[in-house]
Motif scaffolding. Structure first.
Motif, PDB file in Angstrom:
ATOM      1  N   ALA A  16       0.917  -1.241   0.002  1.00  0.00           N
ATOM      2  CA  ALA A  16       0.110  -0.056   0.000  1.00  0.00           C
ATOM      3  C   ALA A  16       1.061   1.196  -0.180  1.00  0.00           C
ATOM      4  O   ALA A  16       0.392   2.122  -0.654  1.00  0.00           O
ATOM      5  CB  ALA A  16      -0.910  -0.006   1.120  1.00  0.00           C
ATOM      6  N   THR A  17       1.796   1.136   0.851  1.00  0.00           N
ATOM      7  CA  THR A  17       2.889   2.277   0.878  1.00  0.00           C
ATOM      8  C   THR A  17       3.496   2.649  -0.616  1.00  0.00           C
ATOM      9  O   THR A  17       3.806   3.657  -0.982  1.00  0.00           O
ATOM     10  CB  THR A  17       4.048   2.009   1.877  1.00  0.00           C
ATOM     11  N   ALA A  18       3.909   1.425  -1.208  1.00  0.00           N
ATOM     12  CA  ALA A  18       4.623   1.514  -2.295  1.00  0.00           C
ATOM     13  C   ALA A  18       3.601   2.145  -3.587  1.00  0.00           C
ATOM     14  O   ALA A  18       4.245   2.983  -4.388  1.00  0.00           O
ATOM     15  CB  ALA A  18       5.275   0.092  -3.019  1.00  0.00           C
ATOM     16  N   ARG A  19       2.471   1.721  -3.399  1.00  0.00           N
ATOM     17  CA  ARG A  19       1.524   2.422  -4.400  1.00  0.00           C
ATOM     18  C   ARG A  19       1.065   3.814  -4.415  1.00  0.00           C
ATOM     19  O   ARG A  19       1.177   4.534  -5.321  1.00  0.00           O
ATOM     20  CB  ARG A  19       0.024   1.573  -4.414  1.00  0.00           C
ATOM     21  N   LEU A  20       1.098   4.218  -2.846  1.00  0.00           N
ATOM     22  CA  LEU A  20       0.809   5.591  -2.808  1.00  0.00           C
ATOM     23  C   LEU A  20       2.181   6.517  -3.073  1.00  0.00           C
ATOM     24  O   LEU A  20       2.010   7.368  -3.749  1.00  0.00           O
ATOM     25  CB  LEU A  20       0.662   5.688  -1.064  1.00  0.00           C
ATOM     26  N   PHE A  21       3.258   6.331  -2.604  1.00  0.00           N
ATOM     27  CA  PHE A  21       4.488   6.907  -3.007  1.00  0.00           C
ATOM     28  C   PHE A  21       4.631   6.913  -4.507  1.00  0.00           C
ATOM     29  O   PHE A  21       4.996   7.985  -4.937  1.00  0.00           O
ATOM     30  CB  PHE A  21       5.738   6.286  -2.384  1.00  0.00           C
ATOM     31  N   HIS A  22       4.451   5.877  -5.267  1.00  0.00           N
ATOM     32  CA  HIS A  22       4.764   5.564  -6.581  1.00  0.00           C
ATOM     33  C   HIS A  22       3.691   6.526  -7.201  1.00  0.00           C
ATOM     34  O   HIS A  22       3.844   7.363  -8.178  1.00  0.00           O
ATOM     35  CB  HIS A  22       4.403   4.420  -7.078  1.00  0.00           C
ATOM     36  N   SER A  23       2.404   6.597  -6.921  1.00  0.00           N
ATOM     37  CA  SER A  23       1.302   7.930  -7.269  1.00  0.00           C
ATOM     38  C   SER A  23       1.672   9.033  -7.134  1.00  0.00           C
ATOM     39  O   SER A  23       1.253   9.937  -7.976  1.00  0.00           O
ATOM     40  CB  SER A  23       0.015   7.260  -6.737  1.00  0.00           C
ATOM     41  N   GLY A  25       4.762  10.416  -7.483  1.00  0.00           N
ATOM     42  CA  GLY A  25       5.951  10.668  -8.179  1.00  0.00           C
ATOM     43  C   GLY A  25       7.305  10.249  -7.672  1.00  0.00           C
ATOM     44  O   GLY A  25       8.416  10.615  -7.982  1.00  0.00           O
ATOM     45  N   TRP A  26       7.367   9.490  -6.418  1.00  0.00           N
ATOM     46  CA  TRP A  26       8.449   9.121  -5.858  1.00  0.00           C
ATOM     47  C   TRP A  26       9.170   7.952  -6.825  1.00  0.00           C
ATOM     48  O   TRP A  26       8.315   7.207  -7.073  1.00  0.00           O
ATOM     49  CB  TRP A  26       8.334   8.661  -4.318  1.00  0.00           C
ATOM     50  N   ARG A  27      10.485   7.721  -6.586  1.00  0.00           N
ATOM     51  CA  ARG A  27      11.214   6.604  -7.231  1.00  0.00           C
ATOM     52  C   ARG A  27      11.128   5.447  -5.891  1.00  0.00           C
ATOM     53  O   ARG A  27      11.531   5.675  -4.979  1.00  0.00           O
ATOM     54  CB  ARG A  27      12.533   6.704  -7.653  1.00  0.00           C
ATOM     55  N   VAL A  28      10.657   4.292  -6.431  1.00  0.00           N
ATOM     56  CA  VAL A  28      10.187   3.326  -5.362  1.00  0.00           C
ATOM     57  C   VAL A  28      11.072   1.968  -5.529  1.00  0.00           C
ATOM     58  O   VAL A  28      11.049   1.575  -6.696  1.00  0.00           O
ATOM     59  CB  VAL A  28       8.708   2.966  -5.710  1.00  0.00           C
ATOM     60  N   GLY A  29      11.543   1.496  -4.505  1.00  0.00           N
ATOM     61  CA  GLY A  29      12.607   0.471  -4.545  1.00  0.00           C
ATOM     62  C   GLY A  29      11.572  -0.566  -3.601  1.00  0.00           C
ATOM     63  O   GLY A  29      11.103  -0.344  -2.468  1.00  0.00           O
TER      64      GLY A  29
END
Length: 253
Positions: A16-23, A25-29
């Motif tokens: 859920a955190t990955a989806r939020l930060f990706h949405s 504009g963050w680069r997600v690992g």
């Protein structure tokens, strides 16, 4: 560009955190031991980076951090230590190996990731570590004693490191939610009395939003949900015997 590296990213709060930060504009690992679910999430989040990782393996940890941060000029804006496991049950009825596994993943895994991330965090302005704590880090919860112990450890580690790493301009905080509706909770075979009384009233997306709020906060602990916020702040001003009495009532069969 801001970047975030998430352990336990393949499901629940991590996903859920990955989806939020990706949405936003963050680069997600993405890091997780579940390779299949990890690959599926990475395909969903176009442009995200992922690697299968056992957080208890320090060699894997160091290699994964080096690879991800190399893509970002050696910098890491936010490390979210979300990987963790849970086992409900009476202490003596849970296998010893399972107790040790909880401590290895929930505690040693956080130590491994945070220690290995230091040089990348130090190289990054306004860098931050957010650890997945728990309401069970406020007072030990029966029928989840080892999990509580692991979250007490994370609470102490967070408090100490936030003070220690202030000299490097690195903030360290934890999130403290009560029960969250994730596969980690729903897959349990045993139901503690505290869960029956308090219920499962939070969704993973709400914890993800708490992570987002925390990036602009200097608070060390972030209690989540009105119910637990009241318990948390009452615990800060009430005597220890009152907290014990409350937990005894909550855990009564």
């Amino acid at each position: 560009m801001n970047n975030i590296l998430i352990t336990g990213a393949a499901s629940g709060i991590g996903a859920a955190t990955a989806r939020l930060f990706h949405s936003r504009g963050w680069r997600v690992g993405l890091l997780d031991i579940n390779a299949e679910a990890l690959a599926s999430l990475s395909a969903e989040l176009s442009g995200s980076w992922y690697r299968q990782l056992d957080v208890t393996d320090i060699d894997q940890v160091q290699a994964s951090l080096a690879e991800f941060c190399a893509k970002h000029d050696g910098q890491l804006r936010l490390l979210f230590n979300c990987a963790g496991i849970l086992r409900f049950g009476y202490f003596e009825e849970v296998e010893h190996a399972e107790h040790m596994r909880i401590m290895q993943i929930n505690v040693a895994g956080v130590f491994n990731m945070t220690h290995a991330a230091f040089s990348y965090l130090k190289a990054t302005p306004n860098a931050q570590v957010i650890n997945m704590g728990s309401a069970s880090g406020l007072y030990g919860v029966p029928e989840m004693a080892t999990y509580s112990a692991s979250k007490f450890a994370i609470r102490g580690f967070t408090e100490a490191l936030d003070l220690e790493w202030a000299r490097h301009d690195i903030r360290v905080a934890d999130l403290m939610p009560p029960f969250v509706n994730t596969p980690m909770v729903s897959s349990q075979q045993h139901t503690p009395a505290t869960l029956s009384r308090l219920g499962v009233n939070l969704e993973a997306r709400e914890i993800a939003h708490a992570v987002w709020q925390q990036i602009d906060s200097n608070a060390v602990h972030r209690p989540i949900s009105l119910q637990f916020k009241l318990m948390y702040w009452a615990g800060q001003i009430s005597p220890a015997w009152m907290s014990r009495l409350s937990m005894r009532w909550l855990s009564r069969k």
